[in-house]
Motif scaffolding. Structure first.
Motif, PDB file in Angstrom:
ATOM      1  N   PRO A  93       0.832  -1.205   0.000  1.00 16.40           N
ATOM      2  CA  PRO A  93       0.000   0.000   0.000  1.00 16.40           C
ATOM      3  C   PRO A  93       0.864   1.252   0.000  1.00 16.40           C
ATOM      4  O   PRO A  93       1.958   1.274   0.569  1.00 16.40           O
ATOM      5  CB  PRO A  93      -0.792  -0.133   1.303  1.00 16.40           C
ATOM      6  CG  PRO A  93      -0.774  -1.592   1.624  1.00 16.40           C
ATOM      7  CD  PRO A  93       0.539  -2.100   1.126  1.00 16.40           C
ATOM      8  N   GLN A 141       0.427   6.753  -8.380  1.00 18.63           N
ATOM      9  CA  GLN A 141       0.501   5.318  -8.101  1.00 18.63           C
ATOM     10  C   GLN A 141       1.645   4.668  -8.878  1.00 18.63           C
ATOM     11  O   GLN A 141       2.355   3.806  -8.352  1.00 18.63           O
ATOM     12  CB  GLN A 141      -0.828   4.647  -8.470  1.00 18.63           C
ATOM     13  CG  GLN A 141      -0.884   3.157  -8.177  1.00 18.63           C
ATOM     14  CD  GLN A 141      -0.724   2.827  -6.705  1.00 18.63           C
ATOM     15  OE1 GLN A 141      -1.241   3.538  -5.848  1.00 18.63           O
ATOM     16  NE2 GLN A 141      -0.018   1.755  -6.403  1.00 18.63           N
ATOM     17  N   TRP A 147       4.836   5.455  -7.197  1.00 23.10           N
ATOM     18  CA  TRP A 147       4.968   4.637  -5.989  1.00 23.10           C
ATOM     19  C   TRP A 147       5.456   3.227  -6.338  1.00 23.10           C
ATOM     20  O   TRP A 147       6.321   2.681  -5.651  1.00 23.10           O
ATOM     21  CB  TRP A 147       3.629   4.575  -5.254  1.00 23.10           C
ATOM     22  CG  TRP A 147       3.612   3.590  -4.112  1.00 23.10           C
ATOM     23  CD1 TRP A 147       2.887   2.445  -4.006  1.00 23.10           C
ATOM     24  CD2 TRP A 147       4.386   3.673  -2.896  1.00 23.10           C
ATOM     25  NE1 TRP A 147       3.151   1.797  -2.819  1.00 23.10           N
ATOM     26  CE2 TRP A 147       4.067   2.530  -2.117  1.00 23.10           C
ATOM     27  CE3 TRP A 147       5.312   4.590  -2.406  1.00 23.10           C
ATOM     28  CZ2 TRP A 147       4.644   2.292  -0.868  1.00 23.10           C
ATOM     29  CZ3 TRP A 147       5.889   4.357  -1.162  1.00 23.10           C
ATOM     30  CH2 TRP A 147       5.551   3.223  -0.406  1.00 23.10           C
ATOM     31  N   ARG A 192       2.055  13.449  -0.244  1.00 22.14           N
ATOM     32  CA  ARG A 192       2.548  14.782   0.140  1.00 22.14           C
ATOM     33  C   ARG A 192       3.948  15.008  -0.397  1.00 22.14           C
ATOM     34  O   ARG A 192       4.258  16.086  -0.911  1.00 22.14           O
ATOM     35  CB  ARG A 192       2.527  14.918   1.662  1.00 22.14           C
ATOM     36  CG  ARG A 192       3.095  16.245   2.174  1.00 22.14           C
ATOM     37  CD  ARG A 192       2.966  16.352   3.679  1.00 22.14           C
ATOM     38  NE  ARG A 192       3.651  15.288   4.371  1.00 22.14           N
ATOM     39  CZ  ARG A 192       4.969  15.282   4.631  1.00 22.14           C
ATOM     40  NH1 ARG A 192       5.720  16.291   4.204  1.00 22.14           N
ATOM     41  NH2 ARG A 192       5.518  14.280   5.283  1.00 22.14           N
ATOM     42  N   HIS A 243       2.616   4.535   0.928  1.00 24.80           N
ATOM     43  CA  HIS A 243       2.985   5.146   2.204  1.00 24.80           C
ATOM     44  C   HIS A 243       2.111   6.367   2.450  1.00 24.80           C
ATOM     45  O   HIS A 243       1.792   7.123   1.525  1.00 24.80           O
ATOM     46  CB  HIS A 243       4.463   5.541   2.163  1.00 24.80           C
ATOM     47  CG  HIS A 243       5.007   5.974   3.470  1.00 24.80           C
ATOM     48  ND1 HIS A 243       4.825   7.248   3.982  1.00 24.80           N
ATOM     49  CD2 HIS A 243       5.748   5.307   4.394  1.00 24.80           C
ATOM     50  CE1 HIS A 243       5.427   7.344   5.145  1.00 24.80           C
ATOM     51  NE2 HIS A 243       5.993   6.181   5.427  1.00 24.80           N
ATOM     52  N   GLN A 244       1.715   6.564   3.689  1.00 25.48           N
ATOM     53  CA  GLN A 244       0.786   7.641   4.027  1.00 25.48           C
ATOM     54  C   GLN A 244       1.321   9.032   3.683  1.00 25.48           C
ATOM     55  O   GLN A 244       0.541   9.977   3.482  1.00 25.48           O
ATOM     56  CB  GLN A 244       0.458   7.594   5.523  1.00 25.48           C
ATOM     57  CG  GLN A 244       1.677   7.750   6.426  1.00 25.48           C
ATOM     58  CD  GLN A 244       1.346   7.625   7.905  1.00 25.48           C
ATOM     59  OE1 GLN A 244       0.182   7.453   8.254  1.00 25.48           O
ATOM     60  NE2 GLN A 244       2.342   7.719   8.752  1.00 25.48           N
ATOM     61  N   ASP A 245       2.651   9.180   3.600  1.00 24.70           N
ATOM     62  CA  ASP A 245       3.228  10.488   3.310  1.00 24.70           C
ATOM     63  C   ASP A 245       3.667  10.660   1.861  1.00 24.70           C
ATOM     64  O   ASP A 245       4.099  11.750   1.476  1.00 24.70           O
ATOM     65  CB  ASP A 245       4.445  10.747   4.222  1.00 24.70           C
ATOM     66  CG  ASP A 245       4.046  10.913   5.672  1.00 24.70           C
ATOM     67  OD1 ASP A 245       2.979  11.513   5.918  1.00 24.70           O
ATOM     68  OD2 ASP A 245       4.790  10.451   6.556  1.00 24.70           O
TER      69      ASP A 245
END
Length: 366
Positions: A7, A29, A32, A14, A9-11
């Protein structure tokens, strides 16, 4: 770190928004996935290249390694530009390093964290990135060091339960083919089932043995360091602590501790040990002074067989330049030009010792 469909990364959104044009979810995506691809194959050469890209150093990354990094992003998104996107690649490189450091089970993650701190050299280098790499690296070092020193719970991997053998396929084969040929095939299936079960059992045993072995290594490491601080004597310099000149102590004491280190990134108590040995946080020392202070023969032994980088090992690179040029300050301008570090850069003696210790680990554990 194994490649995976992980998944986002939450950051990351940003981080990447600092270079992304608009809110293109698919492009983000794809980038990533490119990050995951780079991280999955990140050996020491990849980490070094990512460092140079992230810090935008004068020393450029190896051309072939840079090409491989770009190709990983190209494979994830054919629209990725293979040139002319320096800022984007810088942010993506920083993202790769940040993700790599989060994996606490990989050697490369610990090495990357150490290299980020040594490249920064106590503020000598900085970067223009949306994440604080240095803070992330320091946190990763503490987490990894603490994890290494957690007593393993062997009960988590050792079980008294009798292993279960699944012979259902073998039995089904005999029912399906009631002949000697069927029996032979059933025996083959039973052998495969037995092998799979025993393999799983062996893997659990190996895991428990490795956990115990690592913990024993850590205990031996700590014991040797405690003897070192108790004995108040440098093995590297063959002298008592108080007989080692103050300008020499940061490099020599750091080298002593590195020699006794068993696992990266070393113990969380290194700074405390160096302080106990006599290095002061309030006393600053110039890098040039520290490099010119030790005996030449000691520095030559230190450099024997080492592969140095002006980015991740700037202190060792300075020693190499000093040995090539000779005692004095003739080596300083060239070192400063290649590394991009100010020739008059100073550090607290304690910080200098800790950073040299980390550089030694990067070289000793290659």
């Amino acid at each position: 770190m194994a490649a995976s469909v992980k998944p986002m990364h939450q950051d990351f959104a940003r981080w990447y928004s600092s270079v992304s044009m608009g809110d293109d979810a698919q492009r983000r995506q794809n980038r990533w996935q490119g990050v995951l691809s780079v991280v999955s194959g990140a050996g020491r050469d990849i980490v070094e290249a990512l460092l140079r890209l992230a810090y935008d150093t004068r020393a450029e990354p190896d051309a072939s390694v840079l090409q491989a990094i770009r190709q990983d992003f190209k494979n994830a998104d054919d629209a990725f530009e293979m040139s002319g996107n320096k800022r984007e690649l810088q942010v993506l490189s920083g993202s790769c390093l940040a993700i790599l450091m989060e994996d606490q089970d990989e050697y490369e993650g610990a090495a990357a964290a150490l290299a980020i701190t040594t490249a920064a050299l106590g503020g000598a280098r900085s970067h223009d990135l949306p994440m604080d790499l240095l803070a992330l690296a320091e946190a990763a070092i503490v987490q990894r060091a603490s994890k290494n020193r957690t007593r393993p719970r062997l009960s988590d991997v050792v079980t008294r339960a009798v292993p279960k053998f699944d012979f259902e396929q073998a039995k089904a084969k005999i029912r399906e083919q009631q002949s000697w040929d069927g029996v032979v095939e059933a025996f083959s299936l039973a052998a495969e089932a037995t092998s799979a079960t025993m393999k799983n059992l062996a893997a659990r045993q190996v895991s428990s043995i490795n956990a115990a072995e690592n913990f024993i290594q850590i205990q031996d490491e700590e014991l040797q360091m405690l003897w070192w601080i108790t004995g108040q004597r440098s093995e590297e310099y063959a002298a008592a602590f108080d007989a080692v000149p103050a300008e020499v102590q940061p490099l020599v004491f750091a080298s002593d501790l590195a020699n006794d280190t068993a696992l990266l990134p070393g113990p969380p108590s290194v700074k405390a040990l160096l302080s106990r040995a006599g290095l002061k946080e309030r006393k600053k020392i110039a890098v040039v002074t520290a490099v010119n202070a030790p005996k030449q023969d000691w520095m030559r032994r230190l450099m024997d067989g080492t592969d140095l980088s002006p980015v991740s090992t700037p202190l060792h690179f300075a020693i190499q330049r000093q040995l090539e040029t000779g005692a004095g300050d003739a080596w300083v301008p060239g070192w400063a030009a290649v590394t991009g570090i100010d020739a008059g850069h100073t550090l607290p003696a304690l910080t200098l010792g800790e950073l040299f210790y980390r550089e030694r680990l990067l070289l000793l554990f290659e």
